[in-house]
Design a protein around this motif. Structure first.
Motif, PDB file in Angstrom:
ATOM      1  N   GLU A 143      43.282  29.609  30.440  1.00 59.42           N
ATOM      2  CA  GLU A 143      43.580  29.134  29.089  1.00 59.42           C
ATOM      3  C   GLU A 143      43.480  27.624  29.069  1.00 59.42           C
ATOM      4  OE1 GLU A 143      43.945  30.287  26.173  1.00 59.42           O
ATOM      5  OE2 GLU A 143      43.951  32.427  26.651  1.00 59.42           O
ATOM      6  N   ASN A 185      47.198  50.782  34.797  1.00 57.61           N
ATOM      7  CA  ASN A 185      46.003  50.895  33.964  1.00 57.61           C
ATOM      8  C   ASN A 185      45.241  52.196  34.213  1.00 57.61           C
ATOM      9  OD1 ASN A 185      44.977  47.359  33.879  1.00 57.61           O
ATOM     10  ND2 ASN A 185      46.384  48.527  32.626  1.00 57.61           N
ATOM     11  N   ALA A 204      45.765  41.592  38.981  1.00 55.88           N
ATOM     12  CA  ALA A 204      46.877  42.373  38.427  1.00 55.88           C
ATOM     13  C   ALA A 204      46.650  43.870  38.643  1.00 55.88           C
ATOM     14  CB  ALA A 204      47.033  42.049  36.952  1.00 55.88           C
TER      15      ALA A 204
HETATM   16  C1  KOT Z   1      43.714  35.986  30.630  1.00 55.85           C
HETATM   17  C2  KOT Z   1      43.453  34.962  29.753  1.00 55.85           C
HETATM   18  C3  KOT Z   1      42.323  34.982  28.955  1.00 55.85           C
HETATM   19  C4  KOT Z   1      41.431  36.042  29.049  1.00 55.85           C
HETATM   20  C5  KOT Z   1      41.713  37.080  29.928  1.00 55.85           C
HETATM   21  C6  KOT Z   1      42.839  37.062  30.728  1.00 55.85           C
HETATM   22  C7  KOT Z   1      43.114  38.146  31.644  1.00 55.85           C
HETATM   23  C8  KOT Z   1      42.323  39.170  32.045  1.00 55.85           C
HETATM   24  N1  KOT Z   1      44.249  38.302  32.233  1.00 55.85           N
HETATM   25  N2  KOT Z   1      44.217  39.387  32.997  1.00 55.85           N
HETATM   26  N3  KOT Z   1      43.059  39.930  32.892  1.00 55.85           N
HETATM   27  C9  KOT Z   1      42.662  41.161  33.586  1.00 55.85           C
HETATM   28  O1  KOT Z   1      43.228  42.279  32.886  1.00 55.85           O
HETATM   29  C10 KOT Z   1      42.829  43.535  33.422  1.00 55.85           C
HETATM   30  C11 KOT Z   1      43.405  44.639  32.557  1.00 55.85           C
HETATM   31  O2  KOT Z   1      44.775  44.747  32.718  1.00 55.85           O
HETATM   32  C12 KOT Z   1      43.278  43.671  34.870  1.00 55.85           C
HETATM   33  O3  KOT Z   1      42.779  44.878  35.395  1.00 55.85           O
HETATM   34  C13 KOT Z   1      42.774  42.496  35.703  1.00 55.85           C
HETATM   35  O4  KOT Z   1      43.326  42.551  36.988  1.00 55.85           O
HETATM   36  C14 KOT Z   1      43.151  41.175  35.020  1.00 55.85           C
HETATM   37  O5  KOT Z   1      42.585  40.090  35.725  1.00 55.85           O
END
Ligand code: KOT
Length: 841
Positions: free
Chosen positions: A291, A482, A675
């Motif tokens: 961000e 997930n 995550a």
């Molecule tokens: C954070 C900020 C901006 C855009 C995207 C994110 C972001 C993406 N934060 N976590 N994620 C991913 O989310 C997936 C769905 O839960 C996870 O499987 C993955 O590990 C995250 O990196």
């Protein structure tokens, strides 16, 4: 109500209400009608794009009818609805999915063949809806699919970006970004020019006491931008439910577009106003797990939250209920902190507009919202500058301060002697400038907070949100691991495997209840079944090899082990570990005699993924992969033993080709950083094995499918902190084998742009934050084990089948049912009656 057809005339309406095609002939009638009338094309002027458009329009007609009925049914049922707020929905293509969900793909296939088209070519004409970066956006899309398939009354709310995630091209080994303008022809959206919301920015707050002595707060002046709704139908699989995804588009409000300016000849400034308004929904921010605190991003967030909340409240108000019943009718899920302003906006609506008492309103708010955290990476946690919010949303800043005050007072009462605690949990960070900690605001404004895999949910409780667990108790923090939709990620992407499974299980019921896959396990010793299984994998690899040849010019052997790492390029995901491992393998091959080389298992290492345009280190990793590929792929000593491929522009529709063709895929993030990961689930479900760290959902996948079926390596999450610390003390040295890799890179073998120095320096000089060196030996040893295991194809296929049979847990249907039960408290809608009606007609 005034716009309804009078009761006694509805008979005529119903008589002429379209019923939609079911046969091949009817489909052909529809497609030809659409091509000749809707598209104004002819028999002499019909290419594959026109055939796609006609097919899409024919299926769209069918969806619309079920969609309208679903919305009527939901309104009539008057139950609680779930609203899923996400800045990203990575939907991919819609046509194939619609055909499969409606159950008429074969009809379309035969109909198109009659007209001279192959259905695959027609499907391939569609532009991906790429309104997301990666895992977070694709998860939202899988959730929409599951919510519709399970008949939940659910809405998605997002932004209608004019430009989705950029298209990636590789030039001389470097990533180049091309804008993704995708709206030229989009049959899947419906502009609702009558559904608009005016959203306010800037201005000032006027507080006064009215004649009756009541405190009035009014947010005045500023700019108005209009949000226009665009609706996208979301069909469920094997059910008449078609839910709605509402995407907001920004335009200048009719008041704003200054006609007096326009009339008086100030065209330019009038047009500039209009463009400024349209900029809000113009482009998706291309950062994953990062961000950057830009004002336009904050504008996007508020624009979308304000429009969605207005819409939700408007719908609630039509039911004439008491405000106290709002949380019984409405659940709102925050997909990460991006929509956290919705919490503040609802409080503002209830207090400033509807005149509720602060505490009454706040109880409603916290019962309504819940928040999913997707990352612990510090650079991804949103912190908005207070002066920025003050300027853009002055009333919201006041409300945030008021929320903070009453929260901190509660904390002080509970923990009277802990002054430091107050500073730590304050929603305001006393930095320069001050910032609002959005994750803390989301926690305080929600009744439940969840992580996305067990390890991750434990980590947030013991690290970033530790203090909040003390304050609220442990029950507020839960885990929902997930999942992925088996409709797209098995049935659609791998139709032959889906068919083979169905032939063994007796039906396609497993697509609705994925735990039925466990009935495959008895067949692991069935010779004929195993042979067919292996043939399907091979055919998928041949298809990918053709794609590789076509797009890169490199010819790869489909009999080789296909080793795949496709995901956003990020240091924490460690594509650098993979490419260093490739160079290590190259050195090993070079050191062998040609006799010894014959014993090696041939391998194709495939990379794909986008780097954020401003993420220099990630771009350097892409560059290195391409340069390494150039050298290795052209070295005659190596031949088929090793090929290194970087596939351009990884996206959802390419994933549907790549994932079914993988033997091994890599999920090798530093323990404690990913995550969950969701592609790990997709690969295993498609009969691929994985190499991975004990991170995210890899841990639960291992638990489900058995340790003997996963190639695990590397340090554990609990040891990461100490290891990082050690890098700065004693006589720290990188792994000697890794050092040889670095020496080869430094020798200029892969070109000497100087840039690779930074990649090596991060490890040798700057503390190796992601533990590449610590995990290197374990990684390469595990790769050797993979080579050995792959040589015994029979054993390999047994592992694959066993793994697929045990993947039932990872369907997003399970995930959505958990959210519904433990967080949203909502029930699916009964569609039995509708199904009967459909069966009769
Ligand atoms: C954070 C900020 C901006 C855009 C995207 C994110 C972001 C993406 N934060 N976590 N994620 C991913 O989310 C997936 C769905 O839960 C996870 O499987 C993955 O590990 C995250 O990196």
């Amino acid at each position: 109500v005034e716009s309804s057809i009078p009761e006694h005339m509805r008979e005529a309406w119903r008589k002429y209400s379209p019923s939609g095609f079911t046969t091949k002939d009817q489909f052909e009638t529809e497609i030809v009608r659409h091509i000749e009338t809707t598209l104004a094309r002819s028999l002499f002027n019909c290419d594959e794009l026109a055939a796609y458009s006609g097919t899409a329009l024919a299926f769209r007609d069918r969806l619309i009818m079920d969609w309208n009925k679903t919305q009527q049914r939901q309104t009539f049922a008057d139950q609680k609805r779930i609203y899923y707020l996400s800045l990203e929905f990575l939907m991919g293509r819609a046509l194939d999915n619609a055909m499969l969900n409606v159950g008429l793909k074969n009809v379309a296939k035969e109909g198109l063949a009659d007209l001279g088209f192959r259905i695959e070519d027609v499907i391939n004409q569609e532009h991906d809806a790429a309104l997301g970066n990666g895992g977070l956006g694709r998860l939202a899309a899988c959730f929409l699919d599951s919510m519709a398939s399970l008949n939940y009354p659910a809405w998605g709310y997002g932004l209608r970006y004019r430009y989705g995630i950029f298209k990636q091209e590789i030039e001389n080994g470097y990533q180049v970004e091309i804008p993704d303008y995708w709206l030229d022809f989009n049959p899947w959206e419906f502009a609702r020019h009558d559904v608009t919301v005016d959203v306010q920015f800037y201005g000032w707050v006027n507080k006064y006491t009215d004649d009756e002595g009541k405190q009035i707060v009014s947010w005045q002046d500023g700019e108005i931008v209009t949000a226009v709704a665009y609706d996208v139908p979301v069909p469920g699989y094997g059910t008449p439910t078609v839910n709605n995804l509402r995407l907001w588009s920004s335009k200048a409000s009719s008041g704003e577009f200054d006609f007096s300016k326009f009339n008086s000849g100030e065209y330019e400034s009038a047009v500039a106003d209009q463009q400024r308004a349209e900029t809000i929904s113009a482009v998706l921010y291309p950062n994953d797990n990062l961000e950057r605190g830009k004002e336009l991003r904050l504008k996007q967030q508020y624009f979308w939250c304000a429009a969605s909340l207005f819409d939700i409240v408007r719908r609630f108000k039509k039911t004439n209920r008491k405000w106290s019943e709002f949380p019984d009718q409405v659940a709102i899920q925050l997909n990460d902190t991006h929509p956290t302003l919705a919490v503040v906006e609802l409080q503002r609506i209830l207090v400033d507009k509807e005149g509720l008492e602060w505490q009454t309103a706040w109880d409603i708010v916290t019962k309504t919202f819940s928040y999913t955290n997707h990352t612990v990476l510090p650079e991804a946690l949103e912190k908005w500058s207070v002066p920025l919010i003050q300027n853009l949303l002055p009333r919201h800043l006041q409300i945030i301060y008021e929320i903070n005050l009453s929260f901190l007072q509660t904390v002080e009462r509970r923990f009277p002697k802990d002054r430091e605690l107050l500073g730590r949990v304050s929603l305001i960070e006393e930095s320069q400038p001050k910032t609002v900690r959005m994750a803390y605001l989301a926690i305080v404004g929600s009744h439940k907070v969840n992580g996305v895999a067990e390890l991750h949910s434990d980590l947030i409780k013991t690290t970033i949100f530790k203090d909040f667990v003390r304050i609220y108790g442990p029950d507020k923090f839960i885990n929902v691991t997930n999942g992925i939709t088996p409709r797209r990620w098995l049935h659609q992407a791998n139709p032959r495997l889906s068919e083979l499974i169905a032939s063994k299980l007796g039906s396609y019921e497993f697509l609705k209840d994925l735990t039925l896959l466990n009935k495959l396990e008895p067949f692991v010793d069935d010779k004929e079944f195993k042979k067919e299984w292996a043939e399907i994998k091979y055919a998928n690899k041949v298809r990918l090899a053709q794609h590789i040849l076509k797009t890169t010019g490199v010819s790869v052997n489909p009999k080789a082990l296909f080793d795949v790492q496709v995901k956003r390029i990020h240091e924490y995901k460690r594509q650098q570990l993979n490419v260093f491992g490739v160079i290590h393998r190259y050195l090993a091959i070079k050191s062998l005699s040609s006799e010894e080389r014959k014993k090696l298992a041939p391998r194709v290492t495939i990379f794909g993924g986008k780097a954020a345009p401003g993420y220099w280190m990630a771009k350097t990793i892409i560059h290195l992969i391409n340069k390494v590929g150039e050298v290795i792929n052209n070295d005659p000593d190596v031949g088929d033993l090793l090929k290194v491929i970087f596939l351009e522009d990884y996206n959802v529709s390419k994933a549907e080709i790549i994932i079914p063709a993988s033997d091994i895929s890599e999920h090798i993030s530093t323990a404690g950083t990913e995550a969950s990961g969701t592609s790990n689930m997709k690969f295993v479900l498609n009969g691929g094995l994985i190499i991975g760290t004990l991170d995210g959902a890899n841990i639960e996948i291992t638990r489900e499918i058995g340790e003997q079926n996963v190639f695990l390596f590397g340090n554990l999450s609990e040891d990461v902190e100490d290891l990082r610390h050690n890098h700065f003390y004693g006589d720290y040295q990188v792994d000697p084998e890794l050092q040889k890799v670095f020496d080869l890179i430094k020798s200029g073998k892969f070109g000497d742009e100087g840039s690779f120095g930074a990649l090596i320096g991060a490890i040798t000089e700057h503390g190796d934050y992601y533990l590449v060196s610590d995990d290197f030996n374990s990684y390469t040893k595990t790769q050797d084990l993979i080579d050995e295991t792959f040589k015994n194809q029979d054993e390999w296929v047994t592992k694959c089948i066993t793994s697929v049979a045990r993947m039932g847990f990872f369907t997003s249907d399970r995930c959505i049912n958990e959210y519904a039960d433990t967080i949203w408290n909502i029930e699916p809608l009964d569609v039995a009656e509708e199904k009967q009606v459909r069966a009769r007609t």
